[in-house]
Design an enzyme around this catalytic site. Structure first.
Site, PDB file in Angstrom:
ATOM      1  CE  LYS A  48      -0.721  -4.942   2.986  1.00  0.00           C
ATOM      2  NZ  LYS A  48      -1.178  -5.843   2.276  1.00  0.00           N
TER       3      LYS A  48
ATOM      4  CB  SER B 223      -0.517  -0.435   0.947  1.00  0.00           C
ATOM      5  OG  SER B 223      -1.647   1.306   1.449  1.00  0.00           O
TER       6      SER B 223
ATOM      7  CE1 TYR C 205      -3.949  -1.927   5.220  1.00  0.00           C
ATOM      8  CE2 TYR C 205      -3.361  -0.629   5.555  1.00  0.00           C
ATOM      9  CZ  TYR C 205      -3.420  -1.408   4.934  1.00  0.00           C
ATOM     10  OH  TYR C 205      -3.148  -1.675   3.564  1.00  0.00           O
TER      11      TYR C 205
HETATM   12  C1  UD1 Z   1      -6.003   4.334   3.443  1.00  0.00           C
HETATM   13  C2  UD1 Z   1      -5.326   3.802   4.816  1.00  0.00           C
HETATM   14  C3  UD1 Z   1      -4.650   3.333   3.692  1.00  0.00           C
HETATM   15  C4  UD1 Z   1      -5.072   2.367   3.412  1.00  0.00           C
HETATM   16  C5  UD1 Z   1      -6.559   2.326   1.487  1.00  0.00           C
HETATM   17  C6  UD1 Z   1      -6.405   1.560   1.802  1.00  0.00           C
HETATM   18  C7  UD1 Z   1      -5.444   5.366   6.618  1.00  0.00           C
HETATM   19  C8  UD1 Z   1      -5.033   6.670   7.020  1.00  0.00           C
HETATM   20  N1  UD1 Z   1      -5.074   4.776   5.250  1.00  0.00           N
HETATM   21  O1  UD1 Z   1      -6.260   5.352   3.033  1.00  0.00           O
HETATM   22  O2  UD1 Z   1      -3.512   2.814   4.478  1.00  0.00           O
HETATM   23  O3  UD1 Z   1      -3.549   1.630   2.254  1.00  0.00           O
HETATM   24  O4  UD1 Z   1      -7.026   2.890   2.962  1.00  0.00           O
HETATM   25  O5  UD1 Z   1      -8.052   2.027   0.903  1.00  0.00           O
HETATM   26  O6  UD1 Z   1      -6.920   5.222   6.975  1.00  0.00           O
HETATM   27  N2  UD1 Z   1     -12.532  10.559   3.569  1.00  0.00           N
HETATM   28  C9  UD1 Z   1     -13.718  11.155   4.522  1.00  0.00           C
HETATM   29  N3  UD1 Z   1     -14.970  11.034   4.514  1.00  0.00           N
HETATM   30  C10 UD1 Z   1     -15.069   9.371   4.884  1.00  0.00           C
HETATM   31  C11 UD1 Z   1     -13.895   8.303   4.682  1.00  0.00           C
HETATM   32  C12 UD1 Z   1     -12.698   8.892   3.801  1.00  0.00           C
HETATM   33  O7  UD1 Z   1     -13.597  12.360   3.707  1.00  0.00           O
HETATM   34  O8  UD1 Z   1     -15.910   8.465   5.652  1.00  0.00           O
HETATM   35  C13 UD1 Z   1     -11.639  11.074   2.822  1.00  0.00           C
HETATM   36  C14 UD1 Z   1     -10.297  10.177   4.458  1.00  0.00           C
HETATM   37  O9  UD1 Z   1      -9.856  11.110   5.797  1.00  0.00           O
HETATM   38  C15 UD1 Z   1      -8.924  10.385   2.766  1.00  0.00           C
HETATM   39  C16 UD1 Z   1      -9.688   9.958   1.652  1.00  0.00           C
HETATM   40  O10 UD1 Z   1     -11.114  10.025   1.885  1.00  0.00           O
HETATM   41  O11 UD1 Z   1      -8.998  12.259   3.001  1.00  0.00           O
HETATM   42  C17 UD1 Z   1      -9.721   9.049   1.238  1.00  0.00           C
HETATM   43  O12 UD1 Z   1      -9.683   8.201   2.403  1.00  0.00           O
HETATM   44  P1  UD1 Z   1      -9.839   6.598   2.715  1.00  0.00           P
HETATM   45  O13 UD1 Z   1     -10.626   5.668   1.204  1.00  0.00           O
HETATM   46  O14 UD1 Z   1     -10.512   5.842   3.489  1.00  0.00           O
HETATM   47  O15 UD1 Z   1      -8.466   6.361   1.799  1.00  0.00           O
HETATM   48  P2  UD1 Z   1      -6.711   6.345   1.924  1.00  0.00           P
HETATM   49  O16 UD1 Z   1      -7.038   7.398   3.258  1.00  0.00           O
HETATM   50  O17 UD1 Z   1      -6.151   7.685   1.376  1.00  0.00           O
END
Ligand code: UD1
Length: 431
Positions: A243, A192, A239
């Site tokens: 990785k 990841s 997590y």
């Molecule tokens: C997350 C994990 C990463 C993992 C990946 C797998 C974290 C810090 N990182 O990445 O280790 O490999 O998922 O897919 O969690 N967001 C919202 N509202 C929500 C959900 C997400 O605003 O309800 C935002 C998050 O704050 C972020 C973006 O969407 O800024 C992407 O989030 P997400 O899909 O969870 O991915 P990552 O955080 O990039």
């Protein structure tokens, strides 16, 4: 042990060559001929398999399908801990349809429903594919392994770190140990972008060489060579650490034994689904990734999306990610497997970013889904999620150059396909 479920086992297999058949120019010897004869009589190229752990999950199922389309026979191990049994039937159906339209025969697909850490079940399975050459190291009809099976919920990993280290790290150590005993030494590992930790936020382009496991000599943009030391910076959760640890373990293994070929694929943010709408992201439990949460809002299961962080240093204040269509990502695995088996990797341990190289903000994603579905998606600004970074976008040049792989699909494609999945699965009518 579970008996495998055979997919069209009786159908003749189309000739294909997942492995390079090149042999080094050597002087024939009696022993060599003897062994070669044995292999020729007991093993044809049609009789090669790829083992996929976690093959019914979101990325695993799409990869299994792309493998079948590319004429690989596929053996899936999945314990259904974050997947559903019927995904197997859907993969079968889509592969059948694809080959029917092409007029080609369907490779075999089998399912073994157990934890990948169940060593007894694993050994029994590998035994069925063992080839017994008369000399040299053991051989197998399994030409490679793609390892997806792992826990992946960041928040859960903070609450239950040992669960993550036991499954993701200890599990991997035992797994590769067993594979090695059976002479299966081509391994594709699901990693990841999380391994870049807070480097993602630092403004430097996210190249693979920012996170290495052995000292590497890198040519800088100025043309000057410099040494990059192993290590990682600012990984924020267990997590992510699992990785990184798994990558490091695999790098040590490849260094210790040149027979191994190990490819580590660092995924950015996979979204979307197969255009058929039959496969999709359908996690058990409470989703935390952006698109599954957006889907919950679209289907009326959640009232609104909380946008975590609207004060990042980006154009609209929301975080930017490299959202990659899961079919593109799946095809990255096929490219990695081909490069590994055709001896085209620069080293026997190599890391690759799988991303588009282009960033989209959280707000852009929500607006795109809204535009494609023509349905309002309620959202509200919320504080930053602990451990989040504001910006995380791949430099995918190494994958372009060495794997000959590039993404083809856009954010819009992903949104259209997700809406299709919701229609096909009847979820969109639940609102
Ligand atoms: C997350 C994990 C990463 C993992 C990946 C797998 C974290 C810090 N990182 O990445 O280790 O490999 O998922 O897919 O969690 N967001 C919202 N509202 C929500 C959900 C997400 O605003 O309800 C935002 C998050 O704050 C972020 C973006 O969407 O800024 C992407 O989030 P997400 O899909 O969870 O991915 P990552 O955080 O990039």
């Amino acid at each position: 042990m579970d008996s495998p479920e055979q997919f069209d086992d009786s159908s003749p297999l189309e000739p294909h060559s997942p492995i390079s058949t090149d042999t080094p120019a050597t002087q024939p010897s009696v022993l060599f001929d003897d062994n070669l004869n044995y292999l020729l009589h007991n093993f044809s190229l049609d009789d090669q398999y790829i083992l996929v752990t976690g093959g019914l999950g979101f990325i695993g199922s799409h990869t299994a399908l792309e493998l079948l389309k590319a004429n690989y026979n596929v053996i899936v191990i999945d314990d259904f801990s974050n997947s559903y049994r019927d995904v197997f039937d859907r993969i079968q159906l889509l592969a059948s349809k694809y080959h029917e339209e092409k007029g080609t025969s369907v490779p075999s697909l089998q399912l073994h429903g157990h934890d990948y850490r169940d060593t007894n079940a694993l050994r029994a399975l590998l035994e069925q594919y063992r080839l017994a050459p008369r000399w040299g190291s053991p051989k197998s009809k399994i030409a490679g392994v793609i390892h997806f099976a792992a826990h992946k919920a960041v928040e859960e990993s903070i609450r239950e770190p040992l669960k993550y280290y036991a499954n993701n790290v200890s599990g991997l150590v035992n797994f590769v140990g067993t594979l090695g005993e059976f002479g299966i030494k081509t391994f594709i590992f699901s990693s990841s972008a999380t391994v870049y930790g807070t480097l993602a936020n630092s403004g430097v382009p996210l190249k693979e060489e920012l996170c290495v496991h052995r000292p590497e000599v890198i040519k800088g943009d100025d043309g000057i060579d410099r040494i990059v030391q192993p290590g990682c910076t600012g990984i924020t959760n267990p997590y992510g650490r699992t990785k990184w640890m798994c990558e490091a373990i695999l790098a040590d293994l490849a260094f210790s034994d040149p027979e191994w070929t190990i490819v580590v694929l660092r995924y950015f943010n996979p979204i979307g689904c197969d255009p058929s709408g039959l496969l999709g992201e359908d996690p058990r439990g409470i989703p935390t990734n952006l698109l599954p949460v957006v889907v919950k809002v679209m289907t009326g299961q959640y009232d609104e999306l909380k946008m975590f962080g609207t004060d990042w240093d980006t154009e609209d204040g929301t975080a930017i990610r490299d959202f990659i269509h899961v079919t593109d990502l799946a095809r990255g695995h096929i490219a990695a497997l081909s490069a590994a088996n055709e001896g085209k990797l620069r080293e026997n341990f190599r890391t690759f970013n799988l991303g588009t190289g282009q960033g989209h903000s959280v707000l852009e994603v929500v607006n795109s889904m809204e535009a494609v579905s023509s349905k309002p998606i309620a959202r509200t600004a919320a504080g930053r999620r602990p451990g989040d970074v504001g910006y995380c976008v791949a430099v995918p040049l190494r994958s372009h150059e060495e794997l000959k792989w590039k993404t083809e699909k856009t954010l819009m494609d992903a949104c259209v396909d997700i809406c299709n999945f919701l229609d096909v699965s009847g979820l969109s009518s639940q609102q």
